[in-house]
Design an enzyme around this catalytic site. Structure first.
Site, PDB file in Angstrom:
ATOM      1  N   PHE A 111       0.814  -1.218   0.000  1.00  6.55           N
ATOM      2  CA  PHE A 111       0.000   0.000   0.000  1.00  6.55           C
ATOM      3  C   PHE A 111       0.845   1.265   0.000  1.00  6.55           C
ATOM      4  O   PHE A 111       0.382   2.335  -0.415  1.00  6.55           O
ATOM      5  CB  PHE A 111      -0.969  -0.014   1.188  1.00  6.55           C
ATOM      6  N   LYS A 112       2.088   1.169   0.445  1.00  7.41           N
ATOM      7  CA  LYS A 112       2.944   2.350   0.481  1.00  7.41           C
ATOM      8  C   LYS A 112       3.167   2.938  -0.907  1.00  7.41           C
ATOM      9  O   LYS A 112       3.473   4.120  -1.053  1.00  7.41           O
ATOM     10  CB  LYS A 112       4.291   2.003   1.120  1.00  7.41           C
TER      11      LYS A 112
END
Length: 462
Positions: A111-112
């Protein structure tokens, strides 16, 4: 849009200066002076937008005219063109009460990437426009490092150094960082925990002379651009479910260790997004869940778990929430953070705890419980969760009430944590990009966990 520090001792600055400052020069965290409001009418207009179009609208609220709209659109489009799914963050329905928001379709399967693809391009833009030197220093519990490196590797005028806890990230996470051999990338494996890495980063950034001498910039979620980018997918998920009339009581269950991802949801709600419950899901390193339950913020004993990216005891974004909890009083926040530095403990009064419990519902997931959740959902829905997402799903199962719908944020592809998944006798096929990592040489330097040792490495690199 002006930005200020949570500790109130930095003059108002613009968006690009806020991005470059990272950690505020007074030791606080940067936040927008005013939170822009989104009306029901605006949400209706946004309902049919693509992810990139929505991101452009949300970013514009916080950047306004500081970056021309055409330039901002190009930054956004370039950032999300690297994702494998055209929806960028697609929703996957498991049942009528539970959806998974897949945030792992970026280049490093985490998700980063949603924030760091944008921040990497933004740093490149700022460097060109202001003729600035960009030396990025960050710490990672696993996913931030690879995403940050991928966002800036090979970019002219930018160098990046990432600290990770030696042998305390998954093998795939380690390989994603350390198989990169670009000249502008330095990986330091620190003998210690992620909290040690994070402490070193914050202390080096707090040394204003050192920070300015080496042009240090932040890539961790202490950088406000990271938080702003993450608010977008809360809006996106809500808007997709509004098409199905499933937003009357819509919850978000967020696996979190550093408080950044769930703070982005809190910010989205303060902007006007009608989120019903923000479910804060931790693993056994449950300082945040205990704070929500008891009003006590105090690190406990570090526990290595099957969800290592959440093995965090000191959450760097917690201070941003304190700022709003205490009515945007910078002096109060300064006093509390000094108390925490002196005693290692913060206790809030009963009236503040009531506010916290109105903002969040907490649930701490036991180690074996996370693996059991992976097995249960694989058997029932033929859907494989990574152990961090499993914490969010387990919390959703406990907290979601009748007539509510919960979106669990899926923070990583399960291939990144195969060691944990194999413990429930589940075999998976790795994506080709991940499988290829195992045949590549690694490039990293193992260092002790002291500021001086890190400073020595930085002085040689930068």
């Amino acid at each position: 849009m002006d930005y200020v520090s949570t500790r109130g001792k930095v003059k108002e600055i613009g968006f690009m200066d806020a991005v470059l400052m990272g950690l505020a020069d007074d030791g606080g965290l940067i936040i927008p002076k005013h939170i822009p409001q989104v009306t029901t009418e605006t949400l209706g207009k946004w309902q049919q937008l693509s992810y990139s179009e929505l991101a452009l609208e949300v970013f514009s609220l916080f950047i306004q005219d500081e970056i021309p709209r055409n330039d901002l659109k190009e930054l956004v489009d370039n950032s999300y063109s690297t994702f494998r799914d055209p929806a960028v963050t697609p929703l996957h329905k498991l049942n009528d009460e539970l959806y998974v928001l897949e945030l792992f379709h970026g280049p490093t399967f985490a998700f980063k990437d949603v924030a760091l693809q944008f921040l990497g391009n933004l740093y490149g833009y700022i460097s060109r426009k202001t003729d600035s030197i960009i030396h990025i220093l960050g710490a990672t519990s696993g996913d931030t490092g690879a995403s940050a490196i991928e966002g800036v590797r090979g970019k002219e005028g930018i160098r990046i150094c990432i600290l990770h806890p030696h042998q305390k990230v998954s093998k795939v996470q380690e390989l994603q960082m350390t198989t990169v051999d670009d000249a502008n990338v330095l990986n330091l494996a620190v003998e210690g925990t992620f909290d040690d890495c994070q402490r070193i980063i914050k202390e080096l950034f707090a040394d204003v002379d050192f920070k300015h001498r080496y042009h240090l910039r932040a890539i961790n979620s202490i950088n406000i651009a990271r938080i702003l980018a993450q608010t977008v997918y809360y809006f996106y998920a809500y808007l997709q479910l509004s098409k199905e009339n499933k937003t009357d009581k819509l919850n978000f269950s967020v696996p979190t260790g550093n408080f950044g991802d769930i703070f982005a949801g809190y910010l989205a709600r303060k902007m006007g997004l009608p989120i019903h419950k923000l479910i804060l899901a931790t693993n056994e390193n449950n300082i945040l869940e205990r704070f929500v339950r008891e009003g006590v913020y105090e690190p406990g004993a570090f526990r290595g778990t099957y969800s290592p990216s959440m093995d965090i005891q000191v959450a760097s974004n917690f201070e941003r929430y304190l700022f709003y909890l205490y009515g945007e009083d910078g002096q109060a926040v300064s006093t509390i953070m000094q108390q925490f530095k002196d005693t290692g403990r913060v206790v809030i009064p009963a009236d503040k705890l009531q506010l916290v419990q109105a903002d969040f519902v907490g649930y701490s997931v036991e180690n074996e419980e996370s693996l059991d959740t992976i097995r249960t959902y694989y058997d029932k829905y033929n859907y494989l969760l990574d152990p961090h997402t499993a914490c969010g799903v387990a919390a959703a199962d406990k907290i979601t009430a009748d007539n509510e719908v919960t979106v669990a944020l899926s923070t990583a592809h399960p291939a990144k944590f195969d060691e944990s998944i194999q413990l429930r006798s589940i075999e998976q096929v790795f994506p080709q990009q991940i499988q290829a990592l195992f045949n590549k040489p690694q490039f990293q330097t193992v260092v002790g966990g002291t500021n001086n040792e890190i400073q020595d490495q930085l002085e040689k690199f930068f």
